[in-house]
Design an enzyme around this catalytic site. Structure first.
Site, PDB file in Angstrom:
ATOM      1  N   GLY A  13      -5.310   2.504  29.507  1.00 50.05           N
ATOM      2  CA  GLY A  13      -5.947   1.554  30.235  1.00 50.05           C
ATOM      3  C   GLY A  13      -4.682   0.500  30.465  1.00 50.05           C
ATOM      4  O   GLY A  13      -3.994   0.459  29.695  1.00 50.05           O
ATOM      5  N   ARG A  33       5.065  -1.197  11.219  1.00 51.00           N
ATOM      6  CA  ARG A  33       4.881  -0.585  12.360  1.00 51.00           C
ATOM      7  C   ARG A  33       4.618  -1.890  13.254  1.00 51.00           C
ATOM      8  O   ARG A  33       4.961  -3.079  12.806  1.00 51.00           O
ATOM      9  CB  ARG A  33       3.135  -0.396  12.185  1.00 51.00           C
ATOM     10  CG  ARG A  33       2.773   0.748  11.374  1.00 51.00           C
ATOM     11  CD  ARG A  33       1.348   1.244  11.208  1.00 51.00           C
ATOM     12  NE  ARG A  33       0.687   1.657  12.437  1.00 51.00           N
ATOM     13  CZ  ARG A  33       0.726   2.888  13.074  1.00 51.00           C
ATOM     14  NH1 ARG A  33       1.338   3.899  12.121  1.00 51.00           N
ATOM     15  NH2 ARG A  33       0.331   3.074  13.948  1.00 51.00           N
ATOM     16  N   VAL A  42       8.906   2.173   7.421  1.00 46.93           N
ATOM     17  CA  VAL A  42       9.423   0.721   7.289  1.00 46.93           C
ATOM     18  C   VAL A  42       8.738  -0.067   8.123  1.00 46.93           C
ATOM     19  O   VAL A  42       9.101  -1.415   8.523  1.00 46.93           O
ATOM     20  CB  VAL A  42      10.725   1.092   7.957  1.00 46.93           C
ATOM     21  CG1 VAL A  42      11.781   1.787   7.028  1.00 46.93           C
ATOM     22  CG2 VAL A  42      10.889   1.377   9.301  1.00 46.93           C
ATOM     23  N   VAL A  73      19.529   2.109   3.595  1.00 47.86           N
ATOM     24  CA  VAL A  73      19.930   3.197   4.392  1.00 47.86           C
ATOM     25  C   VAL A  73      20.659   3.012   5.504  1.00 47.86           C
ATOM     26  O   VAL A  73      20.386   2.261   6.345  1.00 47.86           O
ATOM     27  CB  VAL A  73      18.754   4.012   4.670  1.00 47.86           C
ATOM     28  CG1 VAL A  73      19.240   5.569   5.027  1.00 47.86           C
ATOM     29  CG2 VAL A  73      17.962   4.250   3.459  1.00 47.86           C
ATOM     30  N   ILE A 129       2.383   2.937   2.827  1.00 47.42           N
ATOM     31  CA  ILE A 129       2.503   4.051   3.701  1.00 47.42           C
ATOM     32  C   ILE A 129       3.391   4.931   2.806  1.00 47.42           C
ATOM     33  O   ILE A 129       2.906   6.000   2.211  1.00 47.42           O
ATOM     34  CB  ILE A 129       2.727   4.319   5.120  1.00 47.42           C
ATOM     35  CG1 ILE A 129       1.931   3.649   5.943  1.00 47.42           C
ATOM     36  CG2 ILE A 129       3.235   5.628   5.513  1.00 47.42           C
ATOM     37  CD1 ILE A 129       2.188   3.575   7.345  1.00 47.42           C
ATOM     38  N   HIS A 164     -22.600  -2.644 -18.342  1.00 47.10           N
ATOM     39  CA  HIS A 164     -21.980  -1.983 -19.308  1.00 47.10           C
ATOM     40  C   HIS A 164     -22.569  -0.677 -19.483  1.00 47.10           C
ATOM     41  O   HIS A 164     -23.568  -0.559 -19.579  1.00 47.10           O
ATOM     42  CB  HIS A 164     -22.244  -2.958 -20.715  1.00 47.10           C
ATOM     43  CG  HIS A 164     -21.316  -2.170 -21.859  1.00 47.10           C
ATOM     44  ND1 HIS A 164     -20.003  -2.116 -22.134  1.00 47.10           N
ATOM     45  CD2 HIS A 164     -21.875  -1.455 -22.850  1.00 47.10           C
ATOM     46  CE1 HIS A 164     -19.523  -1.479 -23.001  1.00 47.10           C
ATOM     47  NE2 HIS A 164     -20.631  -1.149 -23.464  1.00 47.10           N
TER      48      HIS A 164
END
Ligand code: NAD
Length: 474
Positions: free
Chosen positions: A122, A279, A277, A245, A192, A451
Site C-alpha cells: 500500500g 530495527r 543491532v 565490531v 533479539i 500459596h
C-alpha cells in the site's frame, strides 16, 4: 471507480490488524492492505510478530528449553534419558505450523469481522487514497475517510556485515537454521540477540555475543541486569561488553570477525553470524507526493500523543512511529486510533508499558528503574525478594532471580516493578494493573496472593518496601 471505505489500514501486523478489527467492530467499513508473503507464497497476515518475531521465537525458545532441561536439569528429579537428541527440522516444522495457525487465524478474524483484505503493497496518495500494488505489479486505488499507517519495522543492517541469508543472518534467518551451528556469533546483546542466542546455545552451539555498549542491558534496572548476567554466564553464554565490531568477512563457509574492546583488537571466527543491532521504521515508498505526512530523521512517521499525523484522517501506529518497538504497544495504539476515529475516547498509557525478555530466566519490568528515579530526583524506596526463598520456585527447580518494587518515598505509590526469574513474563501483569490503578506498595502488600505460587515474590517484595517481608531478614 475505486472501492470506498471508512478506514483503510496499511499493514496487517500487530498494530494494523488490531486497528482493522476494532474499527470493523465499531461499525466502520474497513479494509486492510498487507504484502507479507508466507513460505507457501500466499498472503500471511500478522506481520513480523506472527511470521518472524514474537510467536516463532517463542516456539523455538520453548523447544530448546525442553531440550536443555532434559540434558541439564532432569537429573535432580531422578529422571534420566540415554543420549537425548534434537531433530532441528522437526523443531522448525513445529514452529512453522504454529505460525501458519496464527497467520491464518488473523485472516479468519478479518472474514468474521468483514474486514476487506487486500494482498499487496500500500502507498498513501494525496487525498486519503491508497494505491495497492500486488506481487505481479498490478495496481488499483482504493480510498477512505481515514487511513491508518502501520507498516512496522525492519532489521538494521550493518554496512560491513550485510545479510546474505546463509552466513550473516537477521532474526528471520535465525529462526530458520536447519542444523545447530557449531559456533554462532551475535552482534548486539539486546532482546533479539539474547533470545535467539539462548535458543541455539541450549541446543549446543558455542555462542559469543558482541555488545558495543559497556553496560549489559542498559535499559533494565541494574539489580536485574546484574542478576540476569550472572545466570547467562552460568549457562555458558559468552557476552563480551564494550566490543565494537568493525569487520565481518565470509571466508571458507565461515564468518571472520574483527572487533575491538578495551584490551585492543581481536579476531573471532564463527559459522553463522546473527546481526541484532535494532530495527528501524519501515516507511520507504509508503508516502506519495504531497500527502503532507512527515517523517523524522530516523524515517519514523511523525505523530502526536494520539497517533495523529497532523493530516486530516491520516494516523500512524506501531513500530513505524515513536516509542518502543513492542507488539503490545502497537496493539493498544491500533485499538485507540480505531476508537478515536469512531468518536470514542481512545487512549494509550505509555508509562506502564510492560517489557519482557524471554530468556531463561525471563526478564520483565514496568515503570521506572532506580536509576531513572535518581536522575529525575524522585525520592524513592525499594523492596526486593529472591525466588530462592519462594517455596514454589524451589519446588520447580527455578530458584534464580528476584522481584524488586520501587515506590515513592513519601506517597508509597508504585513507580516501577522489576523482575528476573521463571515465568515473570506472566507475573508482570499484576504490576501493570497495580500501576494503572495508581496503587501503592502497601496495596500490593495487603492483597492476598495464593500459596504456593511464584507471585508470592511480588507480594514479599512489596512488603519488603516497608521492611516487613516475612520470609527473609529485612
Ligand atoms: P535492541 O535495541 O533490543 O538491541 C540491540 C543491541 O545492539 C543494543 O544493545 C545495542 O547497543 C547493540 N548494538 C548496536 N549496534 C551495535 C554494533 N555495531 N556492535 C555491537 N552491538 C551493537 O534491538 P534488537 O534486539 O535487534 O530488537 C529489535 C527490536 O525488536 C527492539 O526494539 C525490541 O524491543 C523488539 N523485540 C522485542 C522482543 C520482546 O519484547 N521480547 C523480542 C524481539 C524483538
Amino acid at each position: 471507480m475505486s472501492d470506498k471505505f471508512d478506514v483503510i489500514v496499511i499493514g496487517g501486523g500487530p498494530a494494523g490488524y488490531h486497528a482493522a478489527i476494532r474499527a470493523a467492530q465499531l461499525g466502520l467499513k474497513t479494509a486492510c492492505v498487507d504484502a507479507w508473503t508466507g513460505k507457501d507464497g500466499k498472503q500471511a497476515l500478522g506481520g513480523t510478530c506472527l511470521n518472524v518475531g514474537c510467536i516463532p521465537s517463542k516456539a523455538l525458545l520453548d523447544s530448546s528449553k525442553q531440550f536443555y532441561n532434559l540434558t541439564q536439569h532432569f537429573d535432580v528429579h531422578g529422571i534420566s534419558v540415554k543420549e537425548p537428541t534434537i531433530d532441528v527440522k522437526t523443531m522448525i516444522g513445529r514452529k512453522d505450523k504454529i505460525v501458519k495457525q496464527f497467520t491464518g487465524g488473523v485472516a479468519m478474524l478479518f472474514k468474521a469481522n468483514k474486514v476487506a483484505s487486500y494482498f499487496g503493497k500500500g502507498k498513501l496518495l494525496k487525498g486519503n487514497k491508497v494505491e495497492v500494488t500486488d506481487n505481479d505489479g498490478n495496481s488499483q486505488t482504493i480510498e477512505a475517510a481515514n487511513v491508518i499507517l502501520a507498516t512496522g519495522s525492519v532489521p538494521v543492517e550493518l554496512p560491513f556485515a550485510k545479510f546474505d541469508g546463509k552466513h550473516i543472518i537477521d532474526n528471520a534467518g535465525a529462526l530458520d537454521v536447519n542444523d545447530v551451528p557449531k559456533r554462532l556469533g551475535v552482534i548486539g546483546a539486546g532482546v533479539i540477540g539474547l533470545e535467539l542466542g539462548s535458543v541455539w546455545k541450549r541446543l549446543g552451539a558455542e555462542v559469543t555475543v558482541l555488545e558495543a555498549l559497556p553496560d549489559f542491558l542498559a535499559a533494565a534496572d541494574k539489580d536485574i541486569s546484574k542478576a540476569a548476567a550472572k545466570e547467562f554466564k552460568k549457562q555458558g553464554l559468552d557476552i563480551k561488553l564494550g566490543a565494537k565490531v568493525s569487520k565481518a568477512e565470509v571466508k571458507k563457509n565461515a564468518v571472520e570477525l574483527t572487533y575491538e574492546d578495551k584490551d585492543g583488537e581481536h579476531n573471532l571466527t564463527v559459522d553463522k553470524l546473527l546481526v541484532a543491532v535494532g530495527r528501524r521504521a519501515y516507511t520507504e515508498q509508503l508516502l506519495g507526493d504531497d500527502t503532507g505526512v512527515k517523517t523524522d530523521d530516523r524515517g519514523r512517521i511523525e505523530v502526536d500523543d494520539h497517533c495523529w499525523t497532523g493530516v486530516d484522517g491520516v494516523w500512524a501506529v506501531g513500530d513505524c512511529v515513536r516509542g518502543p518497538m513492542l507488539a503490545h504497544k502497537g496493539f493498544e495504539e491500533g485499538i485507540a486510533v480505531a476508537e478515536l476515529i469512531a468518536g470514542k475516547p481512545g487512549h494509550v498509557d505509555y508509562d506502564t508499558i510492560p517489557w519482557v525478555i524471554y530468556t531463561e530466566p525471563e526478564i520483565a519490568w514496568a515503570g521506572k528503574t532506580e536509576q531513572q528515579c535518581k536522575d529525575a530526583g524522585i525520592p524513592y524506596k525499594t523492596g526486593s525478594f529472591p525466588f530462592a526463598a519462594v517455596g514454589r520456585a524451589v519446588a520447580m527447580n527455578e530458584p534464580a532471580g528476584m522481584v524488586k518494587v520501587i515506590a515513592h518515598a513519601e506517597t508509597d505509590r508504585i513507580l516501577g516493578v522489576h523482575m528476573v526469574g521463571a515465568n515473570v513474563s506472566e507475573l508482570i501483569a499484576e504490576a501493570v494493573v497495580a500501576m494503572e490503578f495508581k496503587g501503592s506498595a502497601e496495596d500490593l502488600a495487603r492483597i492476598m496472593h495464593a500459596h504456593p505460587t511464584l507471585s508470592e515474590a511480588v507480594h514479599e517484595a512489596a512488603m519488603a518496601v516497608d521492611k516487613r517481608a516475612i520470609h527473609r531478614a529485612n
